[in-house]
Design a protein around this motif. Structure first.
Motif, PDB file in Angstrom:
ATOM      1  N   SER A 175      33.995  56.687  55.325  1.00 27.72           N
ATOM      2  CA  SER A 175      33.085  55.693  54.759  1.00 27.72           C
ATOM      3  C   SER A 175      33.731  55.096  53.512  1.00 27.72           C
ATOM      4  O   SER A 175      34.930  55.240  53.295  1.00 27.72           O
ATOM      5  CB  SER A 175      31.742  56.344  54.421  1.00 27.72           C
ATOM      6  N   ASN A 176      32.942  54.445  52.698  1.00 25.93           N
ATOM      7  CA  ASN A 176      33.455  53.869  51.454  1.00 25.93           C
ATOM      8  C   ASN A 176      32.678  54.447  50.277  1.00 25.93           C
ATOM      9  O   ASN A 176      31.659  53.884  49.867  1.00 25.93           O
ATOM     10  CB  ASN A 176      33.341  52.347  51.469  1.00 25.93           C
ATOM     11  N   PRO A 177      33.150  55.564  49.722  1.00 23.71           N
ATOM     12  CA  PRO A 177      32.428  56.175  48.600  1.00 23.71           C
ATOM     13  C   PRO A 177      32.670  55.487  47.259  1.00 23.71           C
ATOM     14  O   PRO A 177      32.011  55.807  46.278  1.00 23.71           O
ATOM     15  CB  PRO A 177      32.979  57.606  48.586  1.00 23.71           C
ATOM     16  N   ASN A 178      33.623  54.547  47.209  1.00 29.72           N
ATOM     17  CA  ASN A 178      33.933  53.841  45.965  1.00 29.72           C
ATOM     18  C   ASN A 178      33.239  52.480  45.982  1.00 29.72           C
ATOM     19  O   ASN A 178      33.718  51.529  46.601  1.00 29.72           O
ATOM     20  CB  ASN A 178      35.444  53.675  45.814  1.00 29.72           C
ATOM     21  N   MET A 179      32.121  52.380  45.290  1.00 28.37           N
ATOM     22  CA  MET A 179      31.323  51.165  45.323  1.00 28.37           C
ATOM     23  C   MET A 179      31.931  50.008  44.528  1.00 28.37           C
ATOM     24  O   MET A 179      31.402  48.897  44.529  1.00 28.37           O
ATOM     25  CB  MET A 179      29.914  51.459  44.787  1.00 28.37           C
ATOM     26  N   CYS A 180      33.053  50.251  43.869  1.00 26.64           N
ATOM     27  CA  CYS A 180      33.714  49.182  43.111  1.00 26.64           C
ATOM     28  C   CYS A 180      34.494  48.234  44.018  1.00 26.64           C
ATOM     29  O   CYS A 180      34.899  47.147  43.580  1.00 26.64           O
ATOM     30  CB  CYS A 180      34.657  49.778  42.067  1.00 26.64           C
ATOM     31  N   HIS A 181      34.742  48.645  45.270  1.00 23.07           N
ATOM     32  CA  HIS A 181      35.533  47.819  46.187  1.00 23.07           C
ATOM     33  C   HIS A 181      34.904  47.800  47.566  1.00 23.07           C
ATOM     34  O   HIS A 181      34.194  48.727  47.957  1.00 23.07           O
ATOM     35  CB  HIS A 181      36.964  48.359  46.297  1.00 23.07           C
ATOM     36  N   ARG A 182      35.222  46.732  48.301  1.00 27.32           N
ATOM     37  CA  ARG A 182      34.851  46.634  49.702  1.00 27.32           C
ATOM     38  C   ARG A 182      36.118  46.594  50.544  1.00 27.32           C
ATOM     39  O   ARG A 182      37.168  46.137  50.082  1.00 27.32           O
ATOM     40  CB  ARG A 182      34.021  45.374  49.959  1.00 27.32           C
ATOM     41  N   ALA A 183      36.018  47.056  51.780  1.00 23.61           N
ATOM     42  CA  ALA A 183      37.175  47.034  52.675  1.00 23.61           C
ATOM     43  C   ALA A 183      37.725  45.615  52.781  1.00 23.61           C
ATOM     44  O   ALA A 183      36.976  44.660  52.991  1.00 23.61           O
ATOM     45  CB  ALA A 183      36.784  47.550  54.051  1.00 23.61           C
ATOM     46  N   GLY A 184      39.027  45.505  52.621  1.00 17.10           N
ATOM     47  CA  GLY A 184      39.678  44.204  52.691  1.00 17.10           C
ATOM     48  C   GLY A 184      39.981  43.588  51.342  1.00 17.10           C
ATOM     49  O   GLY A 184      40.755  42.621  51.265  1.00 17.10           O
ATOM     50  N   ASP A 185      39.383  44.121  50.267  1.00 21.01           N
ATOM     51  CA  ASP A 185      39.699  43.601  48.932  1.00 21.01           C
ATOM     52  C   ASP A 185      41.206  43.705  48.676  1.00 21.01           C
ATOM     53  O   ASP A 185      41.830  44.720  49.010  1.00 21.01           O
ATOM     54  CB  ASP A 185      38.964  44.397  47.846  1.00 21.01           C
ATOM     55  N   VAL A 186      41.782  42.675  48.086  1.00 23.80           N
ATOM     56  CA  VAL A 186      43.202  42.713  47.727  1.00 23.80           C
ATOM     57  C   VAL A 186      43.343  43.429  46.386  1.00 23.80           C
ATOM     58  O   VAL A 186      42.806  42.983  45.371  1.00 23.80           O
ATOM     59  CB  VAL A 186      43.803  41.296  47.645  1.00 23.80           C
ATOM     60  N   LEU A 187      44.071  44.549  46.398  1.00 23.03           N
ATOM     61  CA  LEU A 187      44.255  45.352  45.196  1.00 23.03           C
ATOM     62  C   LEU A 187      45.583  45.083  44.501  1.00 23.03           C
ATOM     63  O   LEU A 187      45.721  45.316  43.303  1.00 23.03           O
ATOM     64  CB  LEU A 187      44.181  46.844  45.546  1.00 23.03           C
ATOM     65  N   ASP A 188      46.560  44.618  45.269  1.00 20.89           N
ATOM     66  CA  ASP A 188      47.913  44.486  44.738  1.00 20.89           C
ATOM     67  C   ASP A 188      48.679  43.555  45.673  1.00 20.89           C
ATOM     68  O   ASP A 188      48.227  43.255  46.793  1.00 20.89           O
ATOM     69  CB  ASP A 188      48.578  45.869  44.683  1.00 20.89           C
ATOM     70  N   VAL A 189      49.844  43.107  45.229  1.00 16.63           N
ATOM     71  CA  VAL A 189      50.720  42.272  46.056  1.00 16.63           C
ATOM     72  C   VAL A 189      52.152  42.723  45.831  1.00 16.63           C
ATOM     73  O   VAL A 189      52.584  42.892  44.683  1.00 16.63           O
ATOM     74  CB  VAL A 189      50.580  40.770  45.704  1.00 16.63           C
ATOM     75  N   LEU A 190      52.890  42.940  46.903  1.00 13.86           N
ATOM     76  CA  LEU A 190      54.305  43.303  46.820  1.00 13.86           C
ATOM     77  C   LEU A 190      55.124  42.245  47.550  1.00 13.86           C
ATOM     78  O   LEU A 190      54.965  42.057  48.761  1.00 13.86           O
ATOM     79  CB  LEU A 190      54.555  44.680  47.444  1.00 13.86           C
ATOM     80  N   ASP A 191      55.975  41.543  46.812  1.00 11.37           N
ATOM     81  CA  ASP A 191      56.846  40.516  47.400  1.00 11.37           C
ATOM     82  C   ASP A 191      56.053  39.504  48.228  1.00 11.37           C
ATOM     83  O   ASP A 191      56.483  39.083  49.306  1.00 11.37           O
ATOM     84  CB  ASP A 191      57.927  41.169  48.269  1.00 11.37           C
TER      85      ASP A 191
END
Length: 203
Positions: free
Chosen positions: A29-45
């Motif tokens: 499940s998603n126990p971290n209510m600060c984010h939703r599935a698919g949120d972009v957290l970071d970018v590499l190249d």
């Protein structure tokens, strides 16, 4: 005495059931209510790293327009395959498998991993890891599928990896010590098996 033993057995079963239920909830499940599935957290190249939720959560399969399998959103495998596709248009001959399947333990250091069309190096072998390499971690008690990530940067004594799906509160970037002894390079992590690299013609 017999009743006490039975009571202890029932209590043990209840505790195991509750622990199993808690593990299922946290990993699927998603126990971290600060984010939703698919949120972009970071970018590499230029390649996005998305939030997944629990490490075993799934959100459908990602494919290229012509059907090449990228992987299950937003698992660790989906990120590394999307990275090599978007950056290098690299198609792996075997586009399926868990993270642990990306490392072939039968190959020698520097051998050709035909399933992934990449050169495979063993952790502790003669080749220093480089930016853009694919690193593979063996399974462990709480993740029987293993883990994969991309080398984001390398210095003489540190390797930074970029990863997707490290867990609901995990970090997308993690650094490990890099040690060279008698021309053998070792990333100090007990479960890191090695790294795969595109052939020179693809980089």
């Amino acid at each position: 005495m017999h009743k006490k033993v039975k009571r202890k057995m029932w209590m043990s079963l209840i505790i195991l059931f509750m622990a199993g239920g808690g593990y299922w909830f946290v990993t699927r499940s998603n126990p971290n209510m600060c984010h939703r599935a698919g949120d972009v957290l970071d970018v590499l190249d230029g390649v996005a790293i998305h939030y997944n939720g629990g490490i075993h959560a799934t959100h459908g399969r990602n494919r290229t327009p012509d059907g090449y399998n990228i992987g299950i959103r937003y698992q660790c495998v989906e990120f590394i395959k999307r990275y090599f596709w978007e950056r290098h248009k690299h198609r792996m001959p075997d586009s399926y498998g868990h993270a642990k399947d990306f490392f072939d333990p039968q190959l020698p250091d520097g051998g050709w991993n035909a399933r992934r069309a990449m050169v495979q190096h063993v952790n502790g072998g003669g080749t220093k890891p480089a930016k853009g390499d694919l690193v593979v971690f063996r399974p462990w008690l709480f993740n029987r599928y293993g883990h994969v990530a991309i080398v984001a940067s390398v210095s003489n004594n540190t390797v930074e990896i970029a990863q997707q799906n490290p867990g609901p509160w995990g970090k997308t970037r993690t650094s490990y010590p890099l040690v060279c002894t008698e021309n053998h390079w070792f990333i100090e992590h007990p479960r890191l098996l090695g790294w795969l690299r595109l052939p020179a013609t693809k980089t």
